[in-house]
Design a protein around this motif. Sequence first.
Motif, PDB file in Angstrom:
ATOM      1  N   ILE A  53      -3.330  21.805  -7.857  1.00  0.00           N
ATOM      2  CA  ILE A  53      -3.975  20.729  -8.163  1.00  0.00           C
ATOM      3  C   ILE A  53      -5.341  20.527  -7.625  1.00  0.00           C
ATOM      4  N   LYS A  54      -5.692  21.254  -6.505  1.00  0.00           N
ATOM      5  CA  LYS A  54      -6.963  21.201  -5.699  1.00  0.00           C
ATOM      6  C   LYS A  54      -7.936  21.838  -6.566  1.00  0.00           C
ATOM      7  N   ALA A  55      -7.518  22.952  -7.212  1.00  0.00           N
ATOM      8  CA  ALA A  55      -8.467  23.860  -8.053  1.00  0.00           C
ATOM      9  C   ALA A  55      -8.795  22.978  -9.432  1.00  0.00           C
ATOM     10  N   ARG A  81     -10.982  14.526 -13.243  1.00  0.00           N
ATOM     11  CA  ARG A  81     -10.633  13.168 -12.813  1.00  0.00           C
ATOM     12  C   ARG A  81     -11.494  12.123 -13.120  1.00  0.00           C
ATOM     13  N   ARG A  92       3.025  24.101  -1.142  1.00  0.00           N
ATOM     14  CA  ARG A  92       1.435  24.549  -0.890  1.00  0.00           C
ATOM     15  C   ARG A  92       0.974  25.210  -2.209  1.00  0.00           C
ATOM     16  N   GLU A 119      -0.124  22.530  -4.551  1.00  0.00           N
ATOM     17  CA  GLU A 119      -1.213  21.611  -3.899  1.00  0.00           C
ATOM     18  C   GLU A 119      -2.453  22.362  -4.025  1.00  0.00           C
ATOM     19  N   GLU A 120      -2.586  23.685  -4.019  1.00  0.00           N
ATOM     20  CA  GLU A 120      -3.673  24.809  -4.299  1.00  0.00           C
ATOM     21  C   GLU A 120      -4.073  24.558  -5.607  1.00  0.00           C
ATOM     22  N   ASN A 180     -13.070  18.464 -10.148  1.00  0.00           N
ATOM     23  CA  ASN A 180     -13.129  17.019 -10.056  1.00  0.00           C
ATOM     24  C   ASN A 180     -13.465  16.435 -11.263  1.00  0.00           C
ATOM     25  N   ARG A 223       1.426  18.299   7.580  1.00  0.00           N
ATOM     26  CA  ARG A 223       0.992  19.811   7.115  1.00  0.00           C
ATOM     27  C   ARG A 223       1.482  21.090   8.091  1.00  0.00           C
ATOM     28  N   ALA A 281      -3.173  22.090 -14.053  1.00  0.00           N
ATOM     29  CA  ALA A 281      -2.819  22.733 -12.729  1.00  0.00           C
ATOM     30  C   ALA A 281      -1.503  23.517 -13.054  1.00  0.00           C
ATOM     31  N   SER A 301      -2.336  15.819  -2.325  1.00  0.00           N
ATOM     32  CA  SER A 301      -3.792  16.193  -2.551  1.00  0.00           C
ATOM     33  C   SER A 301      -4.448  14.926  -3.221  1.00  0.00           C
ATOM     34  N   GLU A 302      -3.833  14.021  -3.792  1.00  0.00           N
ATOM     35  CA  GLU A 302      -4.308  13.008  -4.693  1.00  0.00           C
ATOM     36  C   GLU A 302      -4.435  11.876  -3.987  1.00  0.00           C
TER      37      GLU A 302
END
Lengths: 261, 448
Positions: free
Chosen positions: B319-321, B327, B313, B316-317, B324, B262, B349, B249-250
């Motif tokens: 971390i994506k949540a 960061r 999975r 990753e979800e 931004n 994936r 996360a 994800s990063e």
Amino acid sequence: MPDTNLIIEEKDAHIKAEDFSVFYGNNEAVKKVNMRIPKGKVTAIIGPSGCGKSTYLRAINRMNDLIPICRADGAMMFDKQDIYASNIDVVSLRQRVGMVFQKPNPFPKSIFDNVAYGPRLLGIKKKAELSEIVEHSLKKSAIWDEVKDRLKENALCMSGGQQQRLCIARALAVQPEILLMDEPTSALDPKATTKIEDLIGELCGDYTIIIVTHNMQQAARVSDFTAFMYEGILIEFGITKNLFEKPREKQTEDYITGRFG
Amino acid sequence: MQLKTRKFINKLFSGIGITSVVIMTAFLLILLTPITYKGLGAIFFSGTIEYRMLNYKEFGHGDKENIEKEFAKAKTARAPVYLQFDSFKKEVKKLEPKKRREIKNQLKEIKEALKELLGPFPDTPIPVLLRNQYGQTRWKNAQEKLHHVLYSEEWDYSDPTKPGIQVFVPRKKYFAGTSFESFFPYLEKNIKKMLLPKFTCYWQFLTDKSKDAHFFGGIMPEILGTIYLALGAMIFAVPLGILAAIYLSEYANPGKIISFLRICMGALAGVPSIVFGLFGLAFFINTIHVSNSKSVLAGSMTLALLILPTVIRSAEEAIKAVPNTYREASLGLGAGKWHSVWTIVLPSALPGILTGTIISLGRAAGETAPIIFTAAVSVGLPLKIWETLSQPTPALSWNIYNLCTEHEAVDEIRHVQYGMVFVLIAIVLLFNLTAIIARARIMKKLRG
């Protein structure tokens, strides 16, 4: 023909863009901009949405690097160094060029830890030293009196305006030379906006401040110099008073009188 | 659309929603109630003096003096039974041959049933198997065995058009007119005195090892094995999964290779668990020899492989949540990428990662197929932590299956089977509860 926008003498310029362009893929978002930004002054960048003003601002501390398809061309000189040169350390550049974002974005940590985040990065570990920096930064951003009794509280408990001033304090804690502000008040109410604007007035002199704003009154109120951008091109750059009262360009006049944009 | 129709549709949908939730809850209750009730039967039950004696002799639980006193009392109550047996043996010889044969058969059956009920006859050599050294330890089972002594099972074929019907004939009938006739009412009347049933809380069910293939004792090795395997799987899967999720994800540039990875991960999540088991055997044990034979280590690795896609999975979800802006703020202050991931993104996360991890932990604790080939044995001792590197272990999931299907006396150890199911569910729920609490605390810290 000499560029009419280069009204700042080279020795006074803190940031100097030379034929600077930014591309998103094939789309040129900033087109060959030449601009000298004076040291210790407040410079506002105005223009309609999508004119590239935010992209330009973010280019100054290379935040655009985070977007994979984005690349820059030309030179962006900062203290006689091109920040896009290959030998530049982005991390130390960002420590010298702080940034405040559109939406207040404090970390989900305590108020103290938020401000101390930057200094800790620089390797400062002593509690006393950190406390001093935190207090100094919070005082500078005019929020110390409101939060001095609750430094341990989570920063997300504060109001939006307080959060934004905390973000400014967080940026100041690493002692940057330049402060970039990307529409810092667009998510705030008028009262909080006034506080931020007052703060900008107090900070100028110590820092070079570049502020992107949608709000022309705000630009007129807080800035010494104003740049007007349109479709990626720097149309006009001048002393704020001159630009608003006697714009050289027709497009500038149309924009500030509200005929488009 | 008309206002009326819209309202009706809204009501219809919420009605369907409520119904499905209610049905789900009902099924859950239907499932959990008997499991809890019968599972608790492994710990709370009416135990006989035989149980107390066994528990003292084999595990050292209970008070010696008291038990011996009780046992002496029971022995006195039992004495007439054996006496009657002995005296009747002489009487049998005097009977006419046909009757004698019939009665001898009956006596043999009675003797066997009585051995099971009260333990071996006095003054006979001690049997080899532990299960034959004691009578019935549970009052409920004792009642069944008593029935065996009192009644003989016969089949009634009187109606040739129908299959035979099982009938229980009182054995008393065969002994009518003999001195042994009084044996049956005496036994029935005094059985409580002979076995002294008493309400028992055998909490050591959770901490004792089993004796004589789960006939007696607890399920400590199984509980420990399950925890070892689940936590072991976590040790391998979580760091690996989180690192992979961070990379995906990063760091990774989206492209063909990443989408291919994936797809592979999605496929991995869909592979039947028995295939993972075979892979674990073939790769971890036979190819890279993490252990000579089945071991907790190999089992953990196999389970880790099984849950890795889920962990990746969900991490990753999560971390994506993370917004931004966090960061950007961190990078804007001059933090390096890794530093900002480590100090800002991962802590934010964490609740999400934790949820996914715990779901996988529950799955790892309950999986059976992967450990059949790689880690599970039917009977074993509780392992020390360093033994997990080389030794196989019994585990709840596998032993539930094993004890229900392959055990020599499936019927007699029902309580152990239910107890294991109950404990397994309890362990998984406990894991989940811990996670919910941890998650709530972290959330509170993050949200303020």
